[in-house]
Design a protein around this motif. Structure first.
Motif, short mmCIF file in Angstrom:
data_model
loop_
_atom_site.label_atom_id
_atom_site.label_comp_id
_atom_site.label_asym_id
_atom_site.label_seq_id
_atom_site.Cartn_x
_atom_site.Cartn_y
_atom_site.Cartn_z
N THR A 184 0.75 -1.10 0.26
CA THR A 184 -0.07 -0.19 0.03
C THR A 184 0.92 1.41 -0.11
OG1 THR A 184 -1.74 1.05 1.14
CG2 THR A 184 -0.03 0.04 2.49
N CYS A 185 0.20 2.38 -0.24
CA CYS A 185 1.20 3.61 -0.37
C CYS A 185 0.99 4.21 0.97
CB CYS A 185 0.33 4.66 -1.49
SG CYS A 185 0.39 3.90 -2.94
N ALA A 186 -0.09 4.09 1.90
CA ALA A 186 -0.11 4.57 3.15
C ALA A 186 -1.19 3.89 4.00
CB ALA A 186 -0.56 6.11 3.21
N ILE A 187 -1.19 4.04 5.50
CA ILE A 187 -1.73 3.39 6.51
C ILE A 187 -2.49 4.72 6.72
CG2 ILE A 187 -2.59 1.95 8.33
CD1 ILE A 187 0.16 0.43 7.45
N ASP A 188 -3.87 5.06 6.68
CA ASP A 188 -4.43 6.15 7.29
C ASP A 188 -4.94 5.77 8.43
OD1 ASP A 188 -3.90 7.51 5.05
OD2 ASP A 188 -6.00 8.05 4.46
N ARG A 189 -5.55 6.90 8.96
CA ARG A 189 -6.09 6.83 10.51
C ARG A 189 -7.06 5.98 10.85
NH1 ARG A 189 -7.77 11.73 10.36
NH2 ARG A 189 -9.96 11.47 10.78
N GLN A 190 -8.34 6.19 10.17
CA GLN A 190 -9.33 5.07 10.53
C GLN A 190 -10.53 5.28 9.73
OE1 GLN A 190 -10.30 7.79 14.11
NE2 GLN A 190 -12.24 7.94 13.34
N LEU A 191 -11.68 4.48 9.88
CA LEU A 191 -12.77 4.35 9.06
C LEU A 191 -13.86 5.27 9.94
CD1 LEU A 191 -13.28 0.67 8.49
CD2 LEU A 191 -12.51 2.33 6.97
N ASP A 192 -14.49 5.88 9.00
CA ASP A 192 -15.81 6.82 9.65
C ASP A 192 -16.94 5.57 9.69
OD1 ASP A 192 -16.97 6.54 7.32
OD2 ASP A 192 -16.53 8.73 6.89
N PRO A 199 -8.03 10.21 6.84
CA PRO A 199 -8.40 11.31 5.90
C PRO A 199 -8.87 10.92 4.36
CG PRO A 199 -6.20 11.37 5.91
CD PRO A 199 -6.40 10.39 6.80
N GLY A 200 -8.17 9.87 3.82
CA GLY A 200 -8.68 9.03 2.58
C GLY A 200 -8.55 9.89 1.37
N LEU A 201 -9.41 9.61 0.39
CA LEU A 201 -9.36 10.44 -0.90
C LEU A 201 -10.88 10.20 -1.45
CD1 LEU A 201 -9.23 7.94 -2.98
CD2 LEU A 201 -6.85 8.03 -2.76
N GLY A 202 -11.72 9.92 -0.58
CA GLY A 202 -13.17 9.90 -1.13
C GLY A 202 -13.41 8.48 -1.63
N ASP A 203 -14.38 8.31 -2.37
CA ASP A 203 -14.80 7.05 -3.27
C ASP A 203 -13.78 7.00 -4.57
OD1 ASP A 203 -16.12 5.31 -5.10
OD2 ASP A 203 -17.41 5.07 -3.23
N ALA A 204 -13.05 5.96 -4.24
CA ALA A 204 -12.08 5.78 -5.77
C ALA A 204 -12.75 5.36 -6.67
CB ALA A 204 -10.82 4.72 -5.20
N GLY A 205 -13.83 4.75 -6.86
CA GLY A 205 -14.58 4.27 -8.08
C GLY A 205 -14.93 5.41 -8.71
N ASP A 206 -15.81 6.12 -7.98
CA ASP A 206 -16.57 7.37 -8.30
C ASP A 206 -15.79 8.34 -8.84
OD1 ASP A 206 -19.14 6.66 -7.69
OD2 ASP A 206 -19.15 7.39 -5.82
N ARG A 207 -14.36 8.61 -8.28
CA ARG A 207 -13.41 9.56 -8.67
C ARG A 207 -12.67 9.32 -9.97
NH1 ARG A 207 -9.89 12.36 -4.47
NH2 ARG A 207 -9.97 14.21 -6.07
N ILE A 208 -12.53 7.81 -10.21
CA ILE A 208 -12.05 7.30 -11.35
C ILE A 208 -12.89 7.34 -12.66
CG2 ILE A 208 -11.07 5.21 -12.56
CD1 ILE A 208 -10.10 4.31 -9.70
N TYR A 209 -14.08 7.01 -12.24
CA TYR A 209 -15.20 6.98 -13.32
C TYR A 209 -16.14 8.23 -13.56
CZ TYR A 209 -13.40 2.42 -13.72
OH TYR A 209 -12.61 1.15 -13.97
N GLY A 210 -15.96 9.35 -12.61
CA GLY A 210 -16.57 10.37 -12.73
C GLY A 210 -18.26 10.22 -12.42
N THR A 211 -18.55 9.30 -11.60
CA THR A 211 -19.68 9.06 -11.30
C THR A 211 -20.34 9.65 -10.18
OG1 THR A 211 -19.29 6.93 -10.45
CG2 THR A 211 -19.81 6.64 -12.50
#
Length: 212
Positions: A184-192, A199-211
């Protein structure tokens, strides 16, 4: 003592730089997709570091020689649909001869439990080193379910690659599949409370496909 001895955080400066760019909320869909592809290629380089080699006879323009080449059956990349395909593309740039499999899972929004809807793997998956790809290892349930199905299909050498993870997801994978190495690139703090990485990066699928 390392709580997750089977986890490799890829700390290369280029990886960390591109991950920071990827996290920014203002990044466009096209730029997000490009950064995921670039990160995937760099991660593929790390996860394939221990592939076995053998010698083969070749001729250079000047003379014959024994040169190293990948030994035996090649890799199989397995994408957890749909977001995993964003990582798959970059990995295939580096290893275009790899076989490809797909596992279709979606997370029930109420229970967060993964539900399988698709599975297609190479027939000889048991003879190949399998690299499972999904941008986010969050709750860990989808990843663990995918690896379980791969083992049921005969896969024996399995690694898992993601952009981000959290301790909660790593514990689930460690409890279910302690034999699987995670990159992995990073181990982030926690799940909400919604199962998103912070802090994450949002929903990866939605951001990749613009949905969204």
């Amino acid at each position: 003592m390392n709580a997750f001895p089977n986890v490799t955080v890829v700390s290369h400066p280029l990886v960390q730089h591109k991950l920071t760019l990827l996290r920014r909320k203002e990044v466009s869909t096209a730029e997000f997709r490009r950064l995921v592809r670039e990160l995937s290629l760099l991660l593929a380089y790390e996860v394939t570091r221990d592939l076995p080699l053998e010698k083969t006879a070749i001729e250079t323009p000047l003379e014959p020689m024994q040169a190293p080449i990948l030994a035996g059956k090649k890799l199989c990349f397995v994408s957890i649909l749909r977001a995993g395909n964003g990582i798959l593309d970059g990995m295939l740039d580096l290893v275009p001869s790899a076989r490809v499999g797909h596992v279709g899972l979606y997370r029930d929004p109420e229970t967060l439990v993964p539900v399988e809807y698709y599975l297609k793997l190479p027939e000889d998956v048991g003879e190949r080193q399998v690299i499972v790809v999904d941008p986010m290892l969050a709750t860990g349930h989808s990843a663990a379910a995918a690896v379980t199905r791969l083992k049921e299909a005969g896969a024996q050498q399995i690694k898992f690659v993601c952009l981000l993870t959290v301790p909660e997801g790593l514990r689930v994978m460690q409890d279910n599949h302690p034999d699987v190495s995670i990159f992995t690139c990073a181990i982030d703090r926690q799940l909400d409370e919604h199962g998103y990485i912070r802090p994450g990066l949002g929903d990866a699928g939605d951001r990749i496909y613009g949905t969204k």
